[in-house]
Enzyme design. Structure first.
Site, PDB file in Angstrom:
ATOM      1  N   ASP A 132       0.857  -1.279  -0.171  1.00 10.47           N
ATOM      2  CA  ASP A 132       0.189  -0.267  -0.057  1.00 10.47           C
ATOM      3  C   ASP A 132       1.244   0.899  -0.071  1.00 10.47           C
ATOM      4  OD1 ASP A 132      -2.451  -0.062  -0.017  1.00 10.47           O
ATOM      5  OD2 ASP A 132      -3.080   0.007   2.038  1.00 10.47           O
ATOM      6  N   CYS A 186     -19.296 -12.948  -9.810  1.00  6.80           N
ATOM      7  CA  CYS A 186     -19.997 -11.717  -9.083  1.00  6.80           C
ATOM      8  C   CYS A 186     -21.240 -12.209  -9.709  1.00  6.80           C
ATOM      9  CB  CYS A 186     -19.404 -10.300  -9.634  1.00  6.80           C
ATOM     10  SG  CYS A 186     -18.334  -9.817  -7.967  1.00  6.80           S
ATOM     11  N   CYS A 189     -25.107 -10.861  -8.990  1.00  5.37           N
ATOM     12  CA  CYS A 189     -25.450 -10.668  -7.288  1.00  5.37           C
ATOM     13  C   CYS A 189     -25.562  -8.806  -7.430  1.00  5.37           C
ATOM     14  CB  CYS A 189     -25.076 -11.291  -6.852  1.00  5.37           C
ATOM     15  SG  CYS A 189     -24.628 -10.593  -4.929  1.00  5.37           S
ATOM     16  N   CYS A 196     -24.403  -0.082  -0.375  1.00 11.61           N
ATOM     17  CA  CYS A 196     -23.450   0.936   0.249  1.00 11.61           C
ATOM     18  C   CYS A 196     -24.581   1.791   0.928  1.00 11.61           C
ATOM     19  CB  CYS A 196     -23.246   1.542  -1.494  1.00 11.61           C
ATOM     20  SG  CYS A 196     -21.718   2.876  -0.490  1.00 11.61           S
ATOM     21  N   CYS A 212     -17.527   6.992  -0.852  1.00 12.48           N
ATOM     22  CA  CYS A 212     -17.188   6.088   0.495  1.00 12.48           C
ATOM     23  C   CYS A 212     -16.787   6.486   1.371  1.00 12.48           C
ATOM     24  CB  CYS A 212     -15.862   5.481  -0.393  1.00 12.48           C
ATOM     25  SG  CYS A 212     -15.604   4.379   1.189  1.00 12.48           S
ATOM     26  N   CYS A 239     -15.141   1.288   7.235  1.00 18.11           N
ATOM     27  CA  CYS A 239     -16.647   1.249   6.381  1.00 18.11           C
ATOM     28  C   CYS A 239     -16.749  -0.226   5.409  1.00 18.11           C
ATOM     29  CB  CYS A 239     -16.947   1.925   5.185  1.00 18.11           C
ATOM     30  SG  CYS A 239     -19.030   1.119   5.255  1.00 18.11           S
ATOM     31  N   CYS A 242     -20.169  -3.358   2.253  1.00 21.78           N
ATOM     32  CA  CYS A 242     -19.993  -3.320   0.838  1.00 21.78           C
ATOM     33  C   CYS A 242     -18.975  -4.949   1.055  1.00 21.78           C
ATOM     34  CB  CYS A 242     -19.413  -3.346  -0.158  1.00 21.78           C
ATOM     35  SG  CYS A 242     -17.580  -2.694   0.122  1.00 21.78           S
ATOM     36  N   CYS A 246     -21.703  -9.289   1.281  1.00 21.70           N
ATOM     37  CA  CYS A 246     -20.733  -9.987  -0.148  1.00 21.70           C
ATOM     38  C   CYS A 246     -21.187 -11.647   0.646  1.00 21.70           C
ATOM     39  CB  CYS A 246     -19.429  -9.736  -0.417  1.00 21.70           C
ATOM     40  SG  CYS A 246     -18.582 -10.650  -1.368  1.00 21.70           S
TER      41      CYS A 246
END
Length: 307
Positions: A132, A186, A189, A196, A212, A239, A242, A246
């Site tokens: 990162d 996915c 879905c 969100c 976001c 957060c 999402c 899932c």
């Protein structure tokens, strides 16, 4: 040489496992052709908000050979952070990845060990570790090396364990055997899009970063826009909505990294504790935590916004 490539690849993968990584995939270093137009479009629409650093080093972001001289392979690694215990339900919420010690340091140490192992066992190999911390598109590389697919919420998802893990890379000047991408599961879905709270997932596979909750609570340095009032669902740092909704995260299993264990005090915090948090408590509970990124003032601003 073929034999060596094979042997070296197996070596690296078994050592990654020993170090506690969930999985390891390898791609040929080069220009990320498919990502280029996607990233350009996203930046042109200012979906990075005030994260101006996203616009820097555009070429490097798409091509690791511009970051590491002679780069030949991108070794992508996943490290699970799914907790075994969760915050008090009557509390303001922080992202699960921030429960334990700051992942940057934890993973950096493991990557250094892995690189040292490669240099000791294989010979003269130069490379760099990334968590990162540099313009590397880690999700794109992890997907390219078959570790999962990029979901509609733009997180990397895998069928076996969902998406609660960190992604890191070693970029090395060593030829290895390369993995191939996996398929997207996915399907039809739309759970993440529907759930969100701020409608930040503006289309399947497109997240407007500037909408976001993670952006507002961590990256944004000024006041949170008033039109977001009532939409934060009690999140004060990051957060997980999402990911929580899932279906693939039904398969998440708790991590076994001692440094990611949550501080018991954090888990028992109530809203009142957050509202009355002092500098001393903040320093003690979040001593080596990613939550320090917001500083106490930022955290207080986020709590205040929800009251």
């Amino acid at each position: 040489m073929i034999h060596n490539k094979e042997k070296n690849t197996a070596f690296i993968k078994s050592e990654a496992k020993r170090l506690g990584f969930l999985s390891c995939g390898i791609s040929k270093a080069g220009f990320l052709e498919e990502e280029a137009p996607r990233l350009e479009k996203w930046l042109n629409k200012n979906m990075n908000g005030q994260m101006s650093y996203m616009k820097n080093h555009f070429d490097k972001r798409l091509n690791p050979t511009l970051i590491v001289d002679g780069a030949k392979s991108v070794i992508s690694l996943l490290l699970n952070y799914y907790p075994s215990e969760f915050q008090n339900k009557e509390s303001y919420k922080i992202s699960k990845y921030a429960y334990g010690q700051d992942y940057h340091f934890v993973i950096k140490e493991k990557l250094k060990e892995l690189l040292y192992f490669i240099q000791t066992e294989i010979g003269e190999v130069s490379g760099r570790a990334f968590v990162d911390s540099a313009p590397v598109l880690d999700k794109a590389w992890a997907a390219k090396s078959g570790l999962g697919w990029m979901g509609k919420n733009t997180n990397l998802i895998t069928q076996k364990v969902g998406s609660f893990y960190f992604i890191a890379e070693l970029i090395v000047d060593l030829d290895l055997e390369y993995d191939t991408p996996t398929t997207d599961h996915c399907g039809s879905c739309t759970a993440c899009i529907d759930a969100c709270p701020t409608e930040a997932i503006v289309a399947p596979y497109v997240v407007d970063g500037s909408k976001c909750i993670s952006y507002f609570t961590i990256e944004l340095k000024e006041n949170i826009p008033i039109e977001m009032k009532g939409k934060f669902d009690d999140w004060i740092f990051g957060c997980d909505v999402c990911q929580d909704v899932c279906p693939w995260n039904r398969f998440s299993k708790p991590h076994n990294e001692p440094l990611f264990q949550a501080n018991p005090e954090l888990l028992s915090f109530t809203k009142k504790d957050w509202e009355e948090i002092t500098e001393d408590v903040f320093k003690e509970v979040f001593k080596n935590s990613a939550v320090k990124r917001t500083k106490l003032e930022g955290l207080k601003r986020n709590v205040e916004f929800l009251r």
